[in-house]
Scaffold this motif. Structure first.
Motif, PDB file in Angstrom:
ATOM      1  N   GLY A 105       0.824  -1.202   0.000  1.00 31.69           N
ATOM      2  CA  GLY A 105       0.000   0.000   0.000  1.00 31.69           C
ATOM      3  C   GLY A 105       0.855   1.246   0.000  1.00 31.69           C
ATOM      4  N   SER A 106       0.207   2.397   0.081  1.00 31.21           N
ATOM      5  CA  SER A 106       0.936   3.658   0.247  1.00 31.21           C
ATOM      6  C   SER A 106       1.511   3.699   1.656  1.00 31.21           C
ATOM      7  N   GLN A 107       2.420   4.627   1.897  1.00 31.27           N
ATOM      8  CA  GLN A 107       2.986   4.737   3.244  1.00 31.27           C
ATOM      9  C   GLN A 107       1.885   5.003   4.268  1.00 31.27           C
ATOM     10  N   ALA A 108       0.923   5.850   3.913  1.00 36.85           N
ATOM     11  CA  ALA A 108      -0.175   6.161   4.840  1.00 36.85           C
ATOM     12  C   ALA A 108      -1.011   4.915   5.133  1.00 36.85           C
ATOM     13  N   GLU A 109      -1.271   4.123   4.099  1.00 35.30           N
ATOM     14  CA  GLU A 109      -2.060   2.906   4.288  1.00 35.30           C
ATOM     15  C   GLU A 109      -1.316   1.896   5.154  1.00 35.30           C
ATOM     16  N   LEU A 110      -0.008   1.789   4.954  1.00 35.45           N
ATOM     17  CA  LEU A 110       0.772   0.827   5.728  1.00 35.45           C
ATOM     18  C   LEU A 110       0.897   1.246   7.186  1.00 35.45           C
ATOM     19  N   THR A 111       1.175   2.521   7.420  1.00 37.08           N
ATOM     20  CA  THR A 111       1.322   2.962   8.811  1.00 37.08           C
ATOM     21  C   THR A 111      -0.013   2.912   9.556  1.00 37.08           C
ATOM     22  N   HIS A 112      -1.113   2.943   8.810  1.00 38.03           N
ATOM     23  CA  HIS A 112      -2.430   2.808   9.444  1.00 38.03           C
ATOM     24  C   HIS A 112      -2.578   1.440  10.108  1.00 38.03           C
ATOM     25  N   LEU A 113      -1.800   0.451   9.649  1.00 43.60           N
ATOM     26  CA  LEU A 113      -1.866  -0.891  10.221  1.00 43.60           C
ATOM     27  C   LEU A 113      -1.476  -0.912  11.695  1.00 43.60           C
ATOM     28  N   VAL A 114      -0.624   0.025  12.094  1.00 51.10           N
ATOM     29  CA  VAL A 114      -0.187   0.034  13.499  1.00 51.10           C
ATOM     30  C   VAL A 114      -0.992   1.016  14.338  1.00 51.10           C
ATOM     31  N   GLY A 115      -2.019   1.610  13.760  1.00 49.36           N
ATOM     32  CA  GLY A 115      -2.900   2.492  14.513  1.00 49.36           C
ATOM     33  C   GLY A 115      -2.172   3.709  15.039  1.00 49.36           C
ATOM     34  N   GLU A 116      -2.425   4.036  16.295  1.00 39.34           N
ATOM     35  CA  GLU A 116      -1.847   5.232  16.903  1.00 39.34           C
ATOM     36  C   GLU A 116      -0.600   4.926  17.732  1.00 39.34           C
ATOM     37  N   SER A 117      -0.049   3.733  17.578  1.00 42.06           N
ATOM     38  CA  SER A 117       1.097   3.360  18.407  1.00 42.06           C
ATOM     39  C   SER A 117       2.375   4.038  17.926  1.00 42.06           C
ATOM     40  N   ASP A 118       3.271   4.300  18.867  1.00 46.55           N
ATOM     41  CA  ASP A 118       4.586   4.854  18.586  1.00 46.55           C
ATOM     42  C   ASP A 118       5.631   3.772  18.842  1.00 46.55           C
ATOM     43  N   THR A 119       6.849   4.024  18.385  1.00 49.47           N
ATOM     44  CA  THR A 119       7.947   3.093  18.617  1.00 49.47           C
ATOM     45  C   THR A 119       9.036   3.785  19.425  1.00 49.47           C
ATOM     46  N   LEU A 120       9.419   3.169  20.534  1.00 48.41           N
ATOM     47  CA  LEU A 120      10.544   3.639  21.334  1.00 48.41           C
ATOM     48  C   LEU A 120      11.793   2.900  20.888  1.00 48.41           C
ATOM     49  N   GLN A 121      12.821   3.637  20.542  1.00 44.88           N
ATOM     50  CA  GLN A 121      14.119   3.048  20.222  1.00 44.88           C
ATOM     51  C   GLN A 121      15.059   3.350  21.378  1.00 44.88           C
ATOM     52  N   ILE A 122      15.461   2.321  22.100  1.00 47.26           N
ATOM     53  CA  ILE A 122      16.230   2.483  23.330  1.00 47.26           C
ATOM     54  C   ILE A 122      17.547   1.724  23.202  1.00 47.26           C
ATOM     55  N   SER A 123      18.659   2.451  23.346  1.00 48.16           N
ATOM     56  CA  SER A 123      19.982   1.834  23.311  1.00 48.16           C
ATOM     57  C   SER A 123      20.442   1.552  24.731  1.00 48.16           C
ATOM     58  N   LEU A 124      20.891   0.321  24.961  1.00 53.06           N
ATOM     59  CA  LEU A 124      21.338  -0.106  26.282  1.00 53.06           C
ATOM     60  C   LEU A 124      22.781  -0.583  26.224  1.00 53.06           C
ATOM     61  N   GLU A 125      23.469  -0.475  27.373  1.00 56.30           N
ATOM     62  CA  GLU A 125      24.776  -1.119  27.464  1.00 56.30           C
ATOM     63  C   GLU A 125      24.577  -2.620  27.306  1.00 56.30           C
ATOM     64  N   ALA A 126      25.540  -3.259  26.678  1.00 53.31           N
ATOM     65  CA  ALA A 126      25.351  -4.659  26.298  1.00 53.31           C
ATOM     66  C   ALA A 126      25.337  -5.625  27.468  1.00 53.31           C
ATOM     67  N   ASP A 127      25.979  -5.286  28.584  1.00 50.37           N
ATOM     68  CA  ASP A 127      26.138  -6.237  29.686  1.00 50.37           C
ATOM     69  C   ASP A 127      25.465  -5.736  30.963  1.00 50.37           C
ATOM     70  N   GLY A 128      25.402  -6.650  31.952  1.00 49.48           N
ATOM     71  CA  GLY A 128      24.959  -6.256  33.290  1.00 49.48           C
ATOM     72  C   GLY A 128      23.501  -6.552  33.588  1.00 49.48           C
ATOM     73  N   TYR A 129      22.796  -7.259  32.722  1.00 51.56           N
ATOM     74  CA  TYR A 129      21.386  -7.543  32.963  1.00 51.56           C
ATOM     75  C   TYR A 129      20.989  -8.834  32.255  1.00 51.56           C
ATOM     76  N   ASP A 130      19.868  -9.384  32.691  1.00 52.17           N
ATOM     77  CA  ASP A 130      19.314 -10.573  32.067  1.00 52.17           C
ATOM     78  C   ASP A 130      18.345 -10.132  30.970  1.00 52.17           C
ATOM     79  N   SER A 131      18.697 -10.396  29.719  1.00 56.69           N
ATOM     80  CA  SER A 131      17.904  -9.902  28.584  1.00 56.69           C
ATOM     81  C   SER A 131      16.470 -10.409  28.614  1.00 56.69           C
ATOM     82  N   ALA A 132      16.301 -11.696  28.904  1.00 56.15           N
ATOM     83  CA  ALA A 132      14.954 -12.288  28.897  1.00 56.15           C
ATOM     84  C   ALA A 132      14.077 -11.657  29.968  1.00 56.15           C
TER      85      ALA A 132
END
Length: 316
Positions: free
Chosen positions: A218-245
């Motif tokens: 679809g168009s970009q507008a049609e495709l982004t409509h698939l996710v509704g009103e949700s936003d995406t958080l992009q969070i960078s973390l240090e690689a070590d020191g925690y349990d990922s799961a």
């Protein structure tokens, strides 16, 4: 209604038990820029190879300007121009000589070929390097000359397979601007990429490909409509020191979070009301013993669509 210049009909390609393309179907209208967007290995190049009559489909067909890729290869090749992912040039001769050689392969010659070659060298910004050997060119210049080769015989539709891979930002910008100008002149373009920003900027419509399947179109507008009103958080973390799961489980339990993935220290969270959920997400990251390095909130985009459809990020 305008008839499609390209009609892809249930296209399959298998190598033994491996299915590289699994029943892809789409149409492209005259004058469109249509992008196939997907990660490396998604089946984009295999699809282009079938549509160029370089690979025979295991099943299905495609019509280009009314000609079948199964029994009309000669007619198809007269209609299409192809800019392959790999550079298809002779390095020890000049830009002009390359265009003259490939023009003769198309059955061109004489003054018409010489005139067309000079026109194209100007269009792709290489008029001042026409006599220079291709081996002296940068990667971006070679890719621009590759585009000129694909345009020599004035095709009705141009296939461009990942034309900006491995080049500097300035050359990339020049190629994107060239695509836009060619399209303004009436050229139809089938463009493949794994860069969502390229697909978003260039395309009338976008087909998202993953594991050999077309999972959205679809168009970009049609495709982004698939996710509704949700936003995406992009969070960078240090690689070590925690349990990922455990961290991922904790974040996924925050109210409003729809999906979360964690890979190589990059946490992607798709959430309704992301700004409201942000404080709780950060608190749970800290409680899990992870150190937050960077955070960005993106409104719905093609990355969010891919995450929504596949459960993972669109990465190289």
């Amino acid at each position: 209604m305008t008839e499609a210049i390209l009609q892809v009909q249930d296209l399959h390609k298998s190598y033994g038990k491996t299915e590289a393309v699994r029943g892809i179907s789409f149409d492209i209208l005259p004058g469109e820029i249509f992008s196939l967007l997907g990660p490396n290995g998604a089946g984009k190049t295999t699809t282009i190879s079938m549509l160029s009559c370089l690979l025979a489909p295991t099943k299905g067909d495609a019509l280009i300007d009314g000609h079948s890729i199964r029994n009309g290869a000669a007619q198809v090749k007269g209609v299409i121009g192809v800019v392959p992912q790999e550079i298809a040039l002779y390095p020890d001769i000049s830009a002009r000589e390359n265009l003259h050689f490939w023009g003769r392969m198309y059955g061109m010659g004489g003054g018409a070929l010489r005139k067309r070659a000079e026109e194209l060298l100007d269009i792709v910004g290489l008029a001042d390097r026409t006599k220079d050997k291709v081996e002296t060119f940068s990667g971006g210049m070679k890719r621009r000359l590759n585009i000129a080769v694909g345009l020599l015989h004035q095709p009705k539709i141009l296939y461009m397979d990942e034309p900006t891979v491995g080049i500097d930002p300035q050359s990339r910008r020049r190629i994107l601007d060239t695509v836009i100008e060619l399209n303004r002149g009436g050229l139809t373009v089938l463009y493949t990429t794994h860069y969502m920003e390229e697909a978003a900027e260039l395309s009338s419509r976008i087909g998202i490909v993953d594991h050999g399947e077309l999972i959205a179109l679809g168009s970009q507008a049609e495709l982004t409509h698939l996710v509704g009103e949700s936003d995406t958080l992009q969070i960078s973390l240090e690689a070590d020191g925690y349990d990922s799961a455990k961290l991922l489980d904790a974040v996924q339990k925050v109210k409003g979070v729809q999906r979360a993935t964690l890979e190589d220290g990059q946490l992607l969270v798709q959430a309704q009301g992301a700004h409201a959920a942000l404080g709780e997400i950060v608190a749970r990251i800290n409680k899990a013993g992870a150190r937050l390095l960077d955070l960005k909130v993106d409104e719905p985009n093609l990355e969010a669509v891919f995450l929504h459809l596949t459960g993972r990020a669109l990465r190289d």
